[in-house]
Design a protein around this motif. Structure first.
Motif, PDB file in Angstrom:
ATOM      1  N   ALA A   1      23.941  13.329   9.950  1.00  0.00           N
ATOM      2  CA  ALA A   1      24.321  14.749   9.335  1.00  0.00           C
ATOM      3  C   ALA A   1      23.499  15.829   8.645  1.00  0.00           C
ATOM      4  CB  ALA A   1      25.788  15.474   9.562  1.00  0.00           C
ATOM      5  N   ALA A   2      22.677  15.253   7.458  1.00  0.00           N
ATOM      6  CA  ALA A   2      21.911  16.181   6.850  1.00  0.00           C
ATOM      7  C   ALA A   2      20.682  16.697   7.930  1.00  0.00           C
ATOM      8  CB  ALA A   2      21.112  15.366   5.277  1.00  0.00           C
ATOM      9  N   ASP A   3      20.260  18.085   6.937  1.00  0.00           N
ATOM     10  CA  ASP A   3      18.720  18.764   7.607  1.00  0.00           C
ATOM     11  C   ASP A   3      17.780  18.356   7.012  1.00  0.00           C
ATOM     12  OD1 ASP A   3      19.459  19.977   9.981  1.00  0.00           O
ATOM     13  OD2 ASP A   3      20.829  20.616   9.257  1.00  0.00           O
ATOM     14  N   ARG A   4      18.726  18.275   5.737  1.00  0.00           N
ATOM     15  CA  ARG A   4      17.788  18.146   4.495  1.00  0.00           C
ATOM     16  C   ARG A   4      18.392  17.584   2.600  1.00  0.00           C
ATOM     17  NH1 ARG A   4      16.805  23.972   2.462  1.00  0.00           N
ATOM     18  NH2 ARG A   4      16.653  22.930   0.870  1.00  0.00           N
ATOM     19  N   VAL A   5      18.000  16.642   2.173  1.00  0.00           N
ATOM     20  CA  VAL A   5      18.510  16.449   0.468  1.00  0.00           C
ATOM     21  C   VAL A   5      18.042  16.432  -0.250  1.00  0.00           C
ATOM     22  CG1 VAL A   5      18.593  13.878  -0.495  1.00  0.00           C
ATOM     23  CG2 VAL A   5      18.849  13.403   2.176  1.00  0.00           C
ATOM     24  N   VAL A   6      18.565  17.054  -1.588  1.00  0.00           N
ATOM     25  CA  VAL A   6      18.053  17.861  -2.393  1.00  0.00           C
ATOM     26  C   VAL A   6      18.727  16.360  -3.377  1.00  0.00           C
ATOM     27  CG1 VAL A   6      18.618  19.335  -4.441  1.00  0.00           C
ATOM     28  CG2 VAL A   6      17.974  20.174  -1.621  1.00  0.00           C
ATOM     29  N   PHE A   7      18.085  15.857  -4.857  1.00  0.00           N
ATOM     30  CA  PHE A   7      17.691  15.697  -5.884  1.00  0.00           C
ATOM     31  C   PHE A   7      17.725  16.317  -6.796  1.00  0.00           C
ATOM     32  CE2 PHE A   7      16.380  12.041  -8.851  1.00  0.00           C
ATOM     33  CZ  PHE A   7      17.821  11.567  -8.700  1.00  0.00           C
ATOM     34  N   MET A   8      19.089  16.269  -7.744  1.00  0.00           N
ATOM     35  CA  MET A   8      19.199  16.462  -8.821  1.00  0.00           C
ATOM     36  C   MET A   8      18.844  15.649  -9.623  1.00  0.00           C
ATOM     37  SD  MET A   8      21.735  19.528  -8.768  1.00  0.00           S
ATOM     38  CE  MET A   8      21.344  20.571  -9.893  1.00  0.00           C
ATOM     39  N   ALA A   9      18.465  15.893 -11.222  1.00  0.00           N
ATOM     40  CA  ALA A   9      18.510  15.496 -12.384  1.00  0.00           C
ATOM     41  C   ALA A   9      17.831  16.132 -13.181  1.00  0.00           C
ATOM     42  CB  ALA A   9      17.787  13.879 -12.575  1.00  0.00           C
TER      43      ALA A   9
ATOM     44  N   ILE B   1      16.084  20.886  -9.485  1.00  0.00           N
ATOM     45  CA  ILE B   1      15.885  19.785  -8.179  1.00  0.00           C
ATOM     46  C   ILE B   1      14.636  19.523  -8.805  1.00  0.00           C
ATOM     47  CG2 ILE B   1      15.482  20.527  -6.156  1.00  0.00           C
ATOM     48  CD1 ILE B   1      17.760  22.815  -5.931  1.00  0.00           C
ATOM     49  N   LEU B   2      14.791  17.798  -8.521  1.00  0.00           N
ATOM     50  CA  LEU B   2      12.885  16.967  -8.296  1.00  0.00           C
ATOM     51  C   LEU B   2      12.918  17.004  -7.266  1.00  0.00           C
ATOM     52  CD1 LEU B   2      14.331  14.571 -11.205  1.00  0.00           C
ATOM     53  CD2 LEU B   2      12.848  16.658 -11.784  1.00  0.00           C
ATOM     54  N   GLU B   3      13.623  16.750  -6.398  1.00  0.00           N
ATOM     55  CA  GLU B   3      13.367  16.321  -4.654  1.00  0.00           C
ATOM     56  C   GLU B   3      14.295  17.625  -4.038  1.00  0.00           C
ATOM     57  OE1 GLU B   3      11.423  12.765  -2.810  1.00  0.00           O
ATOM     58  OE2 GLU B   3      11.521  12.712  -5.018  1.00  0.00           O
ATOM     59  N   ASP B   4      13.733  17.970  -2.833  1.00  0.00           N
ATOM     60  CA  ASP B   4      13.726  18.906  -2.202  1.00  0.00           C
ATOM     61  C   ASP B   4      13.262  17.989  -0.274  1.00  0.00           C
ATOM     62  OD1 ASP B   4      14.730  20.412   0.696  1.00  0.00           O
ATOM     63  OD2 ASP B   4      14.627  22.619  -1.286  1.00  0.00           O
ATOM     64  N   ALA B   5      13.746  17.632   0.581  1.00  0.00           N
ATOM     65  CA  ALA B   5      13.358  16.927   1.346  1.00  0.00           C
ATOM     66  C   ALA B   5      13.638  16.638   2.678  1.00  0.00           C
ATOM     67  CB  ALA B   5      12.050  15.774   0.981  1.00  0.00           C
ATOM     68  N   GLU B   6      13.790  16.004   3.804  1.00  0.00           N
ATOM     69  CA  GLU B   6      14.258  15.534   5.413  1.00  0.00           C
ATOM     70  C   GLU B   6      14.857  14.544   4.253  1.00  0.00           C
ATOM     71  OE1 GLU B   6      12.490  16.340   8.614  1.00  0.00           O
ATOM     72  OE2 GLU B   6      11.871  17.957   8.421  1.00  0.00           O
ATOM     73  N   PRO B   7      16.141  14.167   5.478  1.00  0.00           N
ATOM     74  CA  PRO B   7      16.827  12.522   4.927  1.00  0.00           C
ATOM     75  C   PRO B   7      15.279  11.310   5.181  1.00  0.00           C
ATOM     76  CG  PRO B   7      17.976  13.997   5.911  1.00  0.00           C
ATOM     77  CD  PRO B   7      16.711  15.039   5.832  1.00  0.00           C
TER      78      PRO B   7
ATOM     79  N   GLN C   1      12.523  10.830   5.024  1.00  0.00           N
ATOM     80  CA  GLN C   1      11.420  11.269   3.936  1.00  0.00           C
ATOM     81  C   GLN C   1      12.115  10.631   2.739  1.00  0.00           C
ATOM     82  OE1 GLN C   1       7.890  13.710   2.873  1.00  0.00           O
ATOM     83  NE2 GLN C   1       8.872  12.425   1.596  1.00  0.00           N
ATOM     84  N   PHE C   2      13.702  11.511   2.297  1.00  0.00           N
ATOM     85  CA  PHE C   2      14.119  11.519   1.122  1.00  0.00           C
ATOM     86  C   PHE C   2      14.033   9.684   1.071  1.00  0.00           C
ATOM     87  CE2 PHE C   2      17.685  10.368  -2.269  1.00  0.00           C
ATOM     88  CZ  PHE C   2      16.698  11.057  -2.986  1.00  0.00           C
ATOM     89  N   PHE C   3      14.588   9.513   2.146  1.00  0.00           N
ATOM     90  CA  PHE C   3      15.607   7.783   1.706  1.00  0.00           C
ATOM     91  C   PHE C   3      13.777   7.162   1.773  1.00  0.00           C
ATOM     92  CE2 PHE C   3      19.307   9.647   3.741  1.00  0.00           C
ATOM     93  CZ  PHE C   3      19.978   9.175   2.474  1.00  0.00           C
ATOM     94  N   THR C   4      13.009   7.026   3.296  1.00  0.00           N
ATOM     95  CA  THR C   4      11.864   5.992   2.901  1.00  0.00           C
ATOM     96  C   THR C   4      10.071   5.981   2.039  1.00  0.00           C
ATOM     97  OG1 THR C   4      10.824   7.189   4.715  1.00  0.00           O
ATOM     98  CG2 THR C   4      12.526   5.224   5.541  1.00  0.00           C
ATOM     99  N   ALA C   5      10.544   6.972   1.714  1.00  0.00           N
ATOM    100  CA  ALA C   5       9.321   7.473   0.581  1.00  0.00           C
ATOM    101  C   ALA C   5       9.711   8.272   0.171  1.00  0.00           C
ATOM    102  CB  ALA C   5       8.683   7.836   1.259  1.00  0.00           C
ATOM    103  N   PRO C   6      10.544   8.359  -1.123  1.00  0.00           N
ATOM    104  CA  PRO C   6      11.318   8.910  -1.843  1.00  0.00           C
ATOM    105  C   PRO C   6       9.883   9.653  -2.749  1.00  0.00           C
ATOM    106  CG  PRO C   6      12.330   7.426  -2.757  1.00  0.00           C
ATOM    107  CD  PRO C   6      11.312   7.118  -1.200  1.00  0.00           C
ATOM    108  N   ARG C   7       9.894  10.744  -3.782  1.00  0.00           N
ATOM    109  CA  ARG C   7       8.384  11.162  -4.107  1.00  0.00           C
ATOM    110  C   ARG C   7       8.803  10.870  -5.540  1.00  0.00           C
ATOM    111  NH1 ARG C   7       8.042  15.841  -0.433  1.00  0.00           N
ATOM    112  NH2 ARG C   7       7.059  15.444   1.265  1.00  0.00           N
ATOM    113  N   HIS C   8      10.061  11.604  -6.480  1.00  0.00           N
ATOM    114  CA  HIS C   8       9.808  11.180  -7.500  1.00  0.00           C
ATOM    115  C   HIS C   8       9.929   9.326  -8.368  1.00  0.00           C
ATOM    116  CE1 HIS C   8      10.628  13.539 -11.104  1.00  0.00           C
ATOM    117  NE2 HIS C   8      10.036  14.308 -11.204  1.00  0.00           N
ATOM    118  N   GLU C   9      10.049   9.183  -9.266  1.00  0.00           N
ATOM    119  CA  GLU C   9      10.308   8.426  -9.533  1.00  0.00           C
ATOM    120  C   GLU C   9      12.404   8.293 -10.025  1.00  0.00           C
ATOM    121  OE1 GLU C   9       9.447   5.130 -10.245  1.00  0.00           O
ATOM    122  OE2 GLU C   9       7.511   5.516  -9.667  1.00  0.00           O
TER     123      GLU C   9
END
Ligand SMILES: Nc1ncnc2c1ncn2[C@@H]1O[C@H](COP(=O)(O)OP(=O)(O)OP(=O)(O)O)[C@@H](O)[C@H]1O
Ligand SMILES: [Mg+2]
Length: 257
Positions: free
Chosen positions: A217-225, A229-235, A237-245
């Motif tokens: 359902a998501a258009d974007r996934v935002v990852f917080m730590a 906000i460390l990452e803001d990507a399409e699902p 891209q986020f699930f297959t190739a997350p950019r941040h460690e």
């Protein structure tokens, strides 16, 4: 231009919720750090991240259950009002669904859904009731309308909470871990309602660890730590190739459950 701005620009959506350089402390604890986030109209943004990263605080600032120290938050182009009637209107424009359903225990299911529209939106009792019955039907609990919350299962109560928020005709819906207090067999019935809401075009910000929902359902996934906000990507891209460690590490933990 920040990542989130470029994202919205690329999808051509009108910005509905915008946070710019938002900072928030609880005493010495820096819980939101220069947060920039744009949520376009009709967009579904899933927020994930470790416990204590600031996800709930982020949601709570958007309907001003929490104030911010600096930065700017706008809803539909207008800065959040600080108090009074305007604040009540803002709260009605921002529907919120929590982990604990927060229904009024001494009111029937139907009354839970009609109360807000009558009190805060000035609807007639008849109008509010008609709308409530439509919404209870939509979330699949029409046959529970005359019961009290305690007589319903957790999944049913959460669907009533969603109907109650929708009854206010909000511009955006915030969900803070709406399924995490539910028994596993009830999670899907709530997620299904949220998926259909997303498909209907509702603007949604959803804190959840239900990655199936994020993928569907998501258009974007935002990852917080740590409040950022460390990452803001399409699902995808986020699930297959997350950019941040940190995102990689987090995903490896939740996806191996
Ligand atoms: N009212 C408060 N007063 C003081 N500290 C707070 C308050 N609310 C939250 N915090 C702290 O702020 C930080 C962020 O909390 P928040 O609830 O936003 O995290 P979260 O990402 O939602 O975590 P979780 O996944 O556990 O729900 C945490 O360290 C928390 O202990
Ligand atoms: Mg939280």
């Amino acid at each position: 231009m920040t990542g989130s701005e470029s994202n919205v620009a690329s999808t051509g959506r009108r910005p509905l919720v915008e946070l710019r350089d938002v900072d928030k402390h609880f005493g010495a604890l820096h819980v939101l750090r220069s947060v920039d986030l744009t949520v376009g109209e009709g967009e579904v943004v899933v927020v994930i991240g470790p416990s204590g990263s600031g996800k709930s605080t982020l949601c709570r600032t958007i309907n001003r259950l929490e104030t911010i120290d600096s930065g700017r938050i706008t809803l539909d182009g207008r800065e959040l009002p600080a108090e009074g009637k305007e604040l009540a209107k803002l709260r009605a424009d921002v529907g919120m669904v929590f982990q604990s359903f927060n229904l009024f225990a001494h009111k029937t299911v139907r009354d839970n859904v009609t109360l807000g529209p009558v009190k805060a939106r000035g609807k007639s009792a008849a109008e509010a009731r008609k709308k409530a019955d439509e919404l209870l039907e939509r979330v699949g609990v029409a046959n529970q309308a005359d019961k009290y919350p305690a007589q319903l299962s957790g999944g049913q109560q959460q669907r009533v909470a969603i109907a109650r928020a929708l009854a206010m005709e909000p511009k955006v819906m915030l969900f803070d871990e709406p399924t995490s207090a539910l028994d596993p067999e009830m999670i899907n019935e709530v997620l299904d309602v949220m998926i259909s809401l997303a498909k209907s075009g509702m603007t949604m910000i959803v804190v959840t660890h239900e990655m199936g929902f994020a993928r569907r359902a998501a258009d974007r996934v935002v990852f917080m730590a740590d409040g950022q906000i460390l990452e803001d990507a399409e699902p995808e891209q986020f699930f297959t190739a997350p950019r941040h460690e940190r995102s990689k590490d987090f995903l490896s933990k939740i996806l191996t459950h």
